[in-house]
Each structure stands twice: as C-alpha cells, then as structure tokens.
Motif scaffolding. Structure first.
Motif, PDB file in Angstrom:
ATOM      1  N   THR A  50       0.825  -1.226   0.000  1.00 59.59           N
ATOM      2  CA  THR A  50       0.000   0.000   0.000  1.00 59.59           C
ATOM      3  C   THR A  50       0.854   1.269   0.000  1.00 59.59           C
ATOM      4  OG1 THR A  50      -0.132  -0.022   2.425  1.00 59.59           O
ATOM      5  CG2 THR A  50      -1.895  -1.146   1.221  1.00 59.59           C
ATOM      6  N   VAL A  51       2.113   1.189   0.478  1.00 63.12           N
ATOM      7  CA  VAL A  51       3.002   2.353   0.528  1.00 63.12           C
ATOM      8  C   VAL A  51       4.346   1.995  -0.089  1.00 63.12           C
ATOM      9  CG1 VAL A  51       4.199   4.011   2.018  1.00 63.12           C
ATOM     10  CG2 VAL A  51       1.885   3.255   2.604  1.00 63.12           C
ATOM     11  N   LEU A  52       4.768   2.779  -1.088  1.00 64.72           N
ATOM     12  CA  LEU A  52       6.080   2.592  -1.717  1.00 64.72           C
ATOM     13  C   LEU A  52       6.803   3.932  -1.730  1.00 64.72           C
ATOM     14  CD1 LEU A  52       8.209   1.008  -3.262  1.00 64.72           C
ATOM     15  CD2 LEU A  52       6.913   1.434  -5.373  1.00 64.72           C
ATOM     16  N   ASN A  53       7.964   3.975  -1.075  1.00 64.62           N
ATOM     17  CA  ASN A  53       8.729   5.210  -0.947  1.00 64.62           C
ATOM     18  C   ASN A  53      10.051   5.068  -1.699  1.00 64.62           C
ATOM     19  OD1 ASN A  53      10.002   7.554  -0.195  1.00 64.62           O
ATOM     20  ND2 ASN A  53       9.545   7.368   1.986  1.00 64.62           N
ATOM     21  N   LEU A  54      10.182   5.817  -2.799  1.00 65.37           N
ATOM     22  CA  LEU A  54      11.409   5.834  -3.598  1.00 65.37           C
ATOM     23  C   LEU A  54      12.030   7.228  -3.623  1.00 65.37           C
ATOM     24  CD1 LEU A  54      10.133   3.645  -6.553  1.00 65.37           C
ATOM     25  CD2 LEU A  54      12.044   3.065  -5.058  1.00 65.37           C
ATOM     26  N   ARG A  55      11.737   8.030  -2.638  1.00 64.32           N
ATOM     27  CA  ARG A  55      12.203   9.413  -2.593  1.00 64.32           C
ATOM     28  C   ARG A  55      13.730   9.477  -2.449  1.00 64.32           C
ATOM     29  NH1 ARG A  55       9.193  13.846  -1.898  1.00 64.32           N
ATOM     30  NH2 ARG A  55      10.300  15.772  -1.426  1.00 64.32           N
ATOM     31  N   GLU A  56      14.319  10.522  -3.031  1.00 64.65           N
ATOM     32  CA  GLU A  56      15.758  10.793  -2.936  1.00 64.65           C
ATOM     33  C   GLU A  56      16.593   9.643  -3.485  1.00 64.65           C
ATOM     34  OE1 GLU A  56      17.453  12.914   0.455  1.00 64.65           O
ATOM     35  OE2 GLU A  56      15.419  13.098   1.255  1.00 64.65           O
ATOM     36  N   ASN A  57      16.332   9.318  -4.745  1.00 66.61           N
ATOM     37  CA  ASN A  57      17.178   8.410  -5.489  1.00 66.61           C
ATOM     38  C   ASN A  57      17.613   9.112  -6.773  1.00 66.61           C
ATOM     39  OD1 ASN A  57      17.425   5.524  -4.258  1.00 66.61           O
ATOM     40  ND2 ASN A  57      15.285   6.112  -3.872  1.00 66.61           N
ATOM     41  N   PHE A  58      18.006   8.341  -7.781  1.00 60.00           N
ATOM     42  CA  PHE A  58      18.493   8.929  -9.023  1.00 60.00           C
ATOM     43  C   PHE A  58      17.652   8.500 -10.219  1.00 60.00           C
ATOM     44  CE2 PHE A  58      22.528   8.507  -6.457  1.00 60.00           C
ATOM     45  CZ  PHE A  58      22.587   9.854  -6.100  1.00 60.00           C
ATOM     46  N   LEU A  59      16.380   8.274  -9.991  1.00 60.43           N
ATOM     47  CA  LEU A  59      15.491   7.880 -11.080  1.00 60.43           C
ATOM     48  C   LEU A  59      15.299   9.044 -12.044  1.00 60.43           C
ATOM     49  CD1 LEU A  59      12.745   6.027  -8.988  1.00 60.43           C
ATOM     50  CD2 LEU A  59      14.779   5.059 -10.071  1.00 60.43           C
ATOM     51  N   ASP A  60      15.363   8.747 -13.349  1.00 63.56           N
ATOM     52  CA  ASP A  60      15.199   9.816 -14.338  1.00 63.56           C
ATOM     53  C   ASP A  60      14.051   9.566 -15.307  1.00 63.56           C
ATOM     54  OD1 ASP A  60      16.240   7.759 -15.795  1.00 63.56           O
ATOM     55  OD2 ASP A  60      18.105   8.785 -16.355  1.00 63.56           O
ATOM     56  N   GLU A  61      13.455   8.376 -15.259  1.00 64.09           N
ATOM     57  CA  GLU A  61      12.384   8.053 -16.186  1.00 64.09           C
ATOM     58  C   GLU A  61      11.424   7.050 -15.559  1.00 64.09           C
ATOM     59  OE1 GLU A  61      11.855   6.201 -20.718  1.00 64.09           O
ATOM     60  OE2 GLU A  61      13.856   6.513 -19.849  1.00 64.09           O
ATOM     61  N   LEU A  62      10.137   7.201 -15.881  1.00 64.48           N
ATOM     62  CA  LEU A  62       9.123   6.249 -15.439  1.00 64.48           C
ATOM     63  C   LEU A  62       8.527   5.596 -16.685  1.00 64.48           C
ATOM     64  CD1 LEU A  62       7.261   8.349 -12.689  1.00 64.48           C
ATOM     65  CD2 LEU A  62       9.234   6.824 -12.421  1.00 64.48           C
ATOM     66  N   PRO A  63       8.932   4.344 -16.966  1.00 61.86           N
ATOM     67  CA  PRO A  63       8.464   3.679 -18.186  1.00 61.86           C
ATOM     68  C   PRO A  63       7.027   3.167 -18.085  1.00 61.86           C
ATOM     69  CG  PRO A  63       9.879   2.211 -16.935  1.00 61.86           C
ATOM     70  CD  PRO A  63       9.903   3.527 -16.218  1.00 61.86           C
ATOM     71  N   LYS A  64       6.521   2.695 -19.182  1.00 59.65           N
ATOM     72  CA  LYS A  64       5.152   2.196 -19.290  1.00 59.65           C
ATOM     73  C   LYS A  64       4.918   0.999 -18.367  1.00 59.65           C
ATOM     74  CE  LYS A  64       1.928   0.285 -22.702  1.00 59.65           C
ATOM     75  NZ  LYS A  64       1.740  -0.077 -24.135  1.00 59.65           N
ATOM     76  N   GLY A  65       3.768   1.029 -17.656  1.00 59.16           N
ATOM     77  CA  GLY A  65       3.353  -0.097 -16.814  1.00 59.16           C
ATOM     78  C   GLY A  65       4.263  -0.377 -15.635  1.00 59.16           C
ATOM     79  N   LEU A  66       5.028   0.636 -15.203  1.00 58.30           N
ATOM     80  CA  LEU A  66       6.011   0.415 -14.131  1.00 58.30           C
ATOM     81  C   LEU A  66       5.374  -0.104 -12.852  1.00 58.30           C
ATOM     82  CD1 LEU A  66       8.855   0.673 -12.948  1.00 58.30           C
ATOM     83  CD2 LEU A  66       8.403   3.109 -12.566  1.00 58.30           C
ATOM     84  N   PHE A  67       4.198   0.385 -12.521  1.00 63.12           N
ATOM     85  CA  PHE A  67       3.569   0.021 -11.245  1.00 63.12           C
ATOM     86  C   PHE A  67       2.288  -0.801 -11.443  1.00 63.12           C
ATOM     87  CE2 PHE A  67       5.606   4.232 -10.835  1.00 63.12           C
ATOM     88  CZ  PHE A  67       6.621   3.895  -9.950  1.00 63.12           C
ATOM     89  N   SER A  68       2.116  -1.367 -12.620  1.00 59.42           N
ATOM     90  CA  SER A  68       0.865  -2.056 -12.944  1.00 59.42           C
ATOM     91  C   SER A  68       0.630  -3.299 -12.101  1.00 59.42           C
ATOM     92  CB  SER A  68       0.840  -2.434 -14.428  1.00 59.42           C
ATOM     93  OG  SER A  68       1.934  -3.282 -14.743  1.00 59.42           O
ATOM     94  N   ILE A  69       1.689  -3.830 -11.464  1.00 60.21           N
ATOM     95  CA  ILE A  69       1.538  -5.043 -10.647  1.00 60.21           C
ATOM     96  C   ILE A  69       1.312  -4.714  -9.169  1.00 60.21           C
ATOM     97  CG2 ILE A  69       2.841  -6.529 -12.201  1.00 60.21           C
ATOM     98  CD1 ILE A  69       5.310  -6.021 -10.530  1.00 60.21           C
TER      99      ILE A  69
END
Length: 500
Positions: free
Chosen positions: A124-143
């Motif tokens: 229910t909670v996903l925290n990815l704050r303060e990383n080096f992500l530069d792109e969010l591709p298609k269907g990244l969180f669909s699961i």
C-alpha cells in the motif's frame, strides 16, 4: 544452482537461534520486530527469526537486496532507507506477498522496471524518494493493485510515459515534487481517478495549461510549491471541483490569479506567499466563498492589502500575513465583513501602527504582531489596553527612541503621550464642546427670530423703570432737607408706664 543456494541459506536460518540477534540490533520475538539502525551492516541479515513482521534496516551500508529476503515471508513492513542500494534485482520481493510498506528512499537507485516489485500484491506504501530515477516507463507500477501512496519526490525524473501509472486504481497520494519535469504530465494523471493528494512542486513548469489536471476529479490537495510558475491559464484548474487545499507559494506570479482560482468553489485553504505581487487588491479572491485559511508568507514585494480584499470570503477563519518585509499598509475595510475571523498572524512585516476600526479585535482567539517596527503613541492606547486584558501577542516599540524595545502592554496613557488617560474621556469632552456650540447657535437663532418681541419687552421695562424713579423722586421732595434733618434729631418721647 538456485536450489543449492536456497538450501545453504536454509541451513543458516535453522541455526539462527544460536547466532542470535546481530550486534547492534534490537530483536523482539514477542512483537516480531527487528531494528538494526546504524549498525554498519553491508549485507542483508540472514540469521533473523523467519516470523518477523517488521524489519528496520535504515542508515546502514547495504548495497543490494539478495535472496536472504526470501526467508522472511511474514514481513509487513520493510525499511531500507538511507543505505547504498544501487539496484534491486528482478523478483527480489517475489515471496513478500504480505508486505504492506516498503521504504527505499535515500539510496542510489537509478532505474526500476515492472519486474522490480513483482510479488508485492499487498503493498500500500512505496517510498522511492531521494534516489536517481530519471524516467518512469510504461506499466512500471501495474503489478501493484493495492498501492495507495507512492513517493517519487526528489529524483531526476524528466520523462513519464503516459501509461506509467496504469493499474494504480487505488492510489490516493502521489509525490512527484523536486524533479525535472518541464510540464504537468496531464495524460498520465488521467489513469488515477481516485487520486486525492498530488505534490508536483519544485519542478520547472513555467506555466499551467488549460485543464492541466484533467481527470483528477477527486483531488482534494494540490501542492505546486516552487513549481516555477509565472503564468496560469484561465481554465488550468477546471474540473477540480472537489479541491480543498492549494499551495501556490514560491512561484513568480505577478498578480493573484483571481479568474483561475474562481473555478475552485470548494477551496478552503490557499497558500500563495513568496510570489511577486505588490498588492492584494479588492476582490482578489472572488468566488472562493468557502475559503477558511489564507497564508501569504514571504512575499518580498507585497506592500499593501487594499479595502475589500476579502469581501467575497465571509467564512474566513485564519489569515497569515507573515515575513512580508515591505507590507506596511492595511487599508481601512481590508478586514471588514469577516465575522468568523479568529486567527490573525501579522508578524515580521513593516507595520508601524494599527487602527482600532480595522476589525473586531476582541473577537480574536489568536493574534500575533511581533517583529513589526511599531511606533508607540497615543493612537495605540487602545491596543495597549487590549493586550493588558487579553494575552494575545507581544508588541515591542521601535519608536520613539525613549520607548524602544519597551513592551506596549506595560505602557500607559502618559507613556504614550495622551492628553487624557481614557479615550472615552476625549470622546465625552468632544461631545460636550459640540453640544455647547449647538446650544449657543440655537439661542442665537431664537433671539434673531423673536428680536421684535424682545425689543418691545426691553422698551416697556425701561419706561416702567423711569416712571418708578420719578414717583420716588416726588415722594422724597415732600420733605425739605432741613425738615428731614430736624426730624431725625428730635428725641423720642417716652411713653408713660400707665399708658401701657
């Protein structure tokens, strides 16, 4: 090979009781909680109780998530924040079907894909704050069908696929702030119809297009703090009929976007400080009839609040005007007609004085006037009396020099240079003077109107007086002066006793 590895790990787990809790960790087998914070761990621990439900490994030196995690299938909470994670192998969370919260913030992750979170059916909670992500591709969180809160703030995201958020039907809170987005990803938002809270500040938008948040009909909180905005299209907020809180602080707006805000009929809280407008003009917030709280803090060019500025906001309860170093004018009527105003914060501005007629000061529950260059004179005697009765704020004098840094609360009429100790006495004196002038004027009018009768009365009075004087003179003449003197010198004849 994999089966051999799992077998070896299984043998290690069976001896967990002999190994005990890792050095520096706190392990509680009753609550199934393990906390290993700042223990200098560089690998995922494998000797813990397999039944643990909460595992905190933050502030360590762990570089990857390895197969050791597979043995903790009862986990509901996992915190790997502030480690040295560079990547997460695919299917690392395959056996964490009960995991509800996963914190991976403050690491060095540069990419994730649609297999990274495979197996997290209950998350229910996903925290990815303060990383080096530069792109969010298609269907990244669909699961992640049950995900409710997703934090992607403070990364380097500049590109979001239009289907990046597909499948997030339960998502309620999304953080995309502090990234490198140059436009609002409107098309991506259309897939999150249940979103209630959106943070997209600290990006480089420059402007908001019409219907920028189209599809977010249930949005309640929108944070655009520091988004780089210098213009907002007239229909940018169209469709946000349920929005209750809006943050437009720290942008480059030259004026209050009155027409644009008028679409937000249910808005209750507006934060709009640190912009470039000079004045809050009359009816600047027209249409916001439900507005209850306004925060204008740190507007470096703001100089005045004009009469009728809040004429349309009768439900206003809290006004914060703080740290506006040029704000020195609060026009008469600027705060008029606000029957529900109970909290007024006017600290750290350029106010030198306050008028008693601006508002009903006695109705306030919270009043803060600190750090203003107050000129303490007789015009503030009312405020001194108010502060003596109600402990609302601290006011220190800046002028005159002899009262500098003195508390206004402690100053009396003589200190403030008042000719009368009570303003009511001044009012009474003024009333008496005016009454006397009116009375004298009235008598003058009456005398002028009846001047003929008055003249005749005076004439009769003078004639009667002359007549009386003439009779007295004739009576006095019946005796000569010599006779009067002889009569006065004659002895009084004694009366015999026998006659008495």
């Amino acid at each position: 090979m994999v089966s051999v590895t799992l077998l070896l790990l299984g043998l290690l787990v069976t001896s967990a009781h002999s190994l005990g809790c890792p050095a520096g960790c706190v392990c509680n087998d009753d609550t199934f909680v393990v906390e290993c914070e700042k223990t200098k761990l560089d690998v995922f621990p494998i000797a813990l109780n397999p039944a643990i439900q909460r595992l905190v490994l933050k502030n360590n030196k762990i570089k990857t998530v390895d197969a050791a995690l597979h043995f903790y299938r009862e986990l509901q909470y996992l915190d790997l924040s502030n480690n040295h994670l560079v990547n997460i192998p695919s299917e690392s969370f395959m056996f964490q079907e009960k995991l509800q919260e996963l914190h991976l913030n403050k690491n060095k992750l540069s990419s994730v894909n649609n297999k990274t979170f495979q197996g997290l059916k209950s998350l229910t909670v996903l925290n990815l704050r303060e990383n080096f992500l530069d792109e969010l591709p298609k269907g990244l969180f669909s699961i992640l069908p049950k995900l409710e809160e997703l934090n992607l703030g403070n990364n380097r995201i500049s590109k979001i696929d239009s289907h990046a958020f597909s499948g997030l039907y339960s998502l309620r809170v999304l953080y995309l702030d502090d990234n490198q987005l140059n436009a609002v990803p409107t098309q991506s938002f259309s897939l999150m119809g249940n979103l209630a809270e959106l943070h997209v500040g600290l990006n480089v938008f420059s402007d908001l297009k019409n219907k920028a948040f189209d599809g977010l009909n249930k949005l309640s909180i929108l944070d655009l703090n520091g988004a780089g905005l210098n213009s907002i299209s007239e229909n940018a907020f169209q469709g946000l009929t349920g929005l209750r809180s809006l943050n437009l602080a720290d942008n480059r707006l030259q004026t209050i976007p009155t027409r644009q805000l008028s679409h937000l009929v249910r808005l209750e809280e507006l934060t709009i400080g640190q912009n470039d407008f000079v004045a809050i003009e009359a009816n600047s917030l027209k249409g916001l009839s439900n507005l209850r709280k306004l925060d204008i803090t740190g507007a470096r060019d703001l100089e005045r609040i004009e009469k009728g500025a809040f004429a349309s906001n009768l439900n206003m309860e809290t006004i914060i005007l703080a740290s506006n170093r040029k704000l020195e004018t609060l026009e008469e009527g600027a705060l008029a007609g606000l029957p529900n105003l109970r909290h007024l914060i006017l600290r750290e501005n350029a106010f030198k004085s306050f008028s008693e007629s601006i508002l009903s000061w006695n109705e306030l529950k919270v009043l803060e006037l600190t750090d203003n260059p107050i000129h303490c004179d007789c015009q503030l005697l009312w405020l001194s009396n108010l502060l003596a009765m109600k402990n609302l704020t601290t006011v220190q004098c800046s002028l005159p020099v002899q009262l500098k840094e003195r508390s206004l609360r402690t100053l009396g009429a003589d200190d403030l240079g008042c000719s009368f100790s009570d303003p009511r006495q001044q009012a009474i004196l003024a009333t008496l003077c005016i009454s006397a002038v009116v009375l004298i004027g009235g008598l003058g009018v009456l005398l002028f109107r009846y001047r003929q009768r008055v003249g005749e009365a005076l004439k009769d009075y003078k004639w009667n007086k002359k007549a009386i004087s003439r009779k007295e003179h004739e009576y006095q003449k019946t005796f000569s002066d010599d006779e009067y003197i002889m009569r006065s010198q004659q002895p009084i004849k004694a009366i015999p006793v026998t006659e008495l």
